[in-house]
Motif scaffolding. Structure first.
Motif: not given
Ligand code: NAP
Ligand code: FE
Length: 361
Positions: A238-265
């Protein structure tokens, strides 16, 4: 190069119970924003109430946030809790309550403004301070300035124009334990999508890649645990999964999401497909369009032997997505119109490319 991370992140066992001093600095009166039951079931609301009581912080709880929260929910909560105005807003839950908390914290300061204001680019954008406590392992919303709401009149979801980071993120992996495995799987897939989309991204920098690479490595360590039965995940997982999510959040805070997220909505709006699953289904197609060396590097870091292996793993963990070609075409049209998001893809994109990514090319 800009590297932005103004959120104070406290991750620990009992992080909320230990944060009385941090919360006291934010004021004497709070509005707590949650979904219908996860804040209670996870134990996070109880911990926050314990700290508020100890610190003499008065609070009200708005527990009316639905999945994929709507503009209307945000407006009605802001109208209901504006008088007296709280000093800060605390959001507990998955991305839905956390995103709603961010939008409510803006609208509390703008009596009389309609939902259109949330989507207006304006220099006049203020917010109350926001504290976020995640109970899923996907969105990273606790460290981003993004809030995604459902816009009923357009029959889709879209990020609001007001961009404010939370001031404080309190992370405790024990809150994930009450979530069914299906939610853990889908939200972990969302985090993986954030890692991929923020790395295969024209706005990625050496610093954002440093963060996302750490995320990919950690993901490779925990990903096959997601194939186990319900109840088999350990505290460390659970700790690893929360940290993956945290690292990924820090990364999208810099660059944003792209085509897969936009297609998903469109898929989530129309079929109710969980956000992480709806985004991750487009990752193999997105990676097949990207620079082959970058795709290979990312997949190796994540422990996949190519895009076919990734696709097989996603189907195993998430199950198939039942979207008709017509719906996928609508998603492609909507994505073509999202010009800012298209710029995030580091390769040229037209309708044919999008159709290939969506699996209808
Ligand atoms: P969610 O929509 O917040 O929650 C999904 C379901 O999981 C709800 O039924 C929720 O119950 C339940 N749940 C959450 N935590 C639980 C727990 N610990 N125990 C038991 N049940 C639990 O799911 P999400 O995937 O985390 O968030 C998706 C939203 O985030 C989407 O609207 C998406 O667009 C947005 N998002 C935002 C960002 C960003 O940067 N801001 C990034 C990606 C996605 P309750 O209803 O009772 O809470
Ligand atoms: Fe997401």
């Amino acid at each position: 190069m800009i590297f932005d991370m103004p959120v104070r992140v406290i991750e620990d066992r009992d992080a909320v119970l230990q944060s009385g001093g941090e919360l006291r600095k934010l004021g004497k009166r709070a509005l707590v924003v949650t979904g219908r039951s996860s804040a209670k079931r996870s134990g996070a609301l109880r911990d926050l109430e314990t700290v508020f009581l100890a610190e003499g912080i008065s609070y009200e709880v708005f527990d009316g946030v639905e999945e994929n929260p709507s503009v209307e929910t945000v407006l009605s909560a802001a109208d209901r809790y504006r008088d007296p105005l709280p000093d800060f807003v605390a959001g507990i839950g998955g991305g839905s309550p956390m995103d709603a908390a961010k939008a409510i914290a803006v609208m509390l300061l703008y009596p009389g403004k309609s939902g259109n204001f949330l989507y207006e680019k304006t220099d006049d954008s203020r917010t109350l301070p926001v504290v976020l406590i995640p109970t899923t392992c996907g969105t990273g919303s606790e460290v981003t300035k993004v809030s995604v709401l459902t816009v009923e009149k357009d029959r889709t979801k879209r990020s609001i124009a007001h961009r404010h980071y939370p001031v404080l993120a309190l992370l405790d992996p024990k809150y994930l334990k009450s979530a069914p495995l299906s939610i853990i799987r889908s939200t972990a897939a969302d985090a993986f999508a954030h890692l991929v989309e923020s790395t295969v991204n024209s706005k990625a920098t050496d610093f954002s890649r440093m963060v996302s690479d750490a995320g990919f490595r950690l993901f490779s360590r925990v990903r096959d645990k997601l194939l186990l039965r319900d109840g088999s995940l350990s505290d460390e997982d659970y700790q690893d999964l929360l940290n993956v999510s945290l690292l990924a959040g820090v990364s999208i805070a810099q660059a944003g999401t792209s085509i897969p997220h936009t297609l998903s909505y469109k898929l989530t709006y129309t079929l109710g497909t969980p956000h992480g699953k709806a985004s991750a289904v487009f990752l193999p197609g997105y990676l097949r369009e990207a620079d082959p060396a970058e795709t290979k590097r990312i997949l190796e870091l994540s422990g996949f032997n190519g895009t076919d292996a990734l696709e097989a793993w996603l189907t195993l963990v998430l199950g198939p997505v039942d979207a008709s070609p017509e719906l996928l075409r609508e998603a492609v049209e909507e994505t073509l119109a999202a010009k800012e998001k298209l710029k995030n893809a580091p390769f040229s994109v037209d309708r044919t490319v999008l159709e290939r990514i969506a699996g209808i090319g």
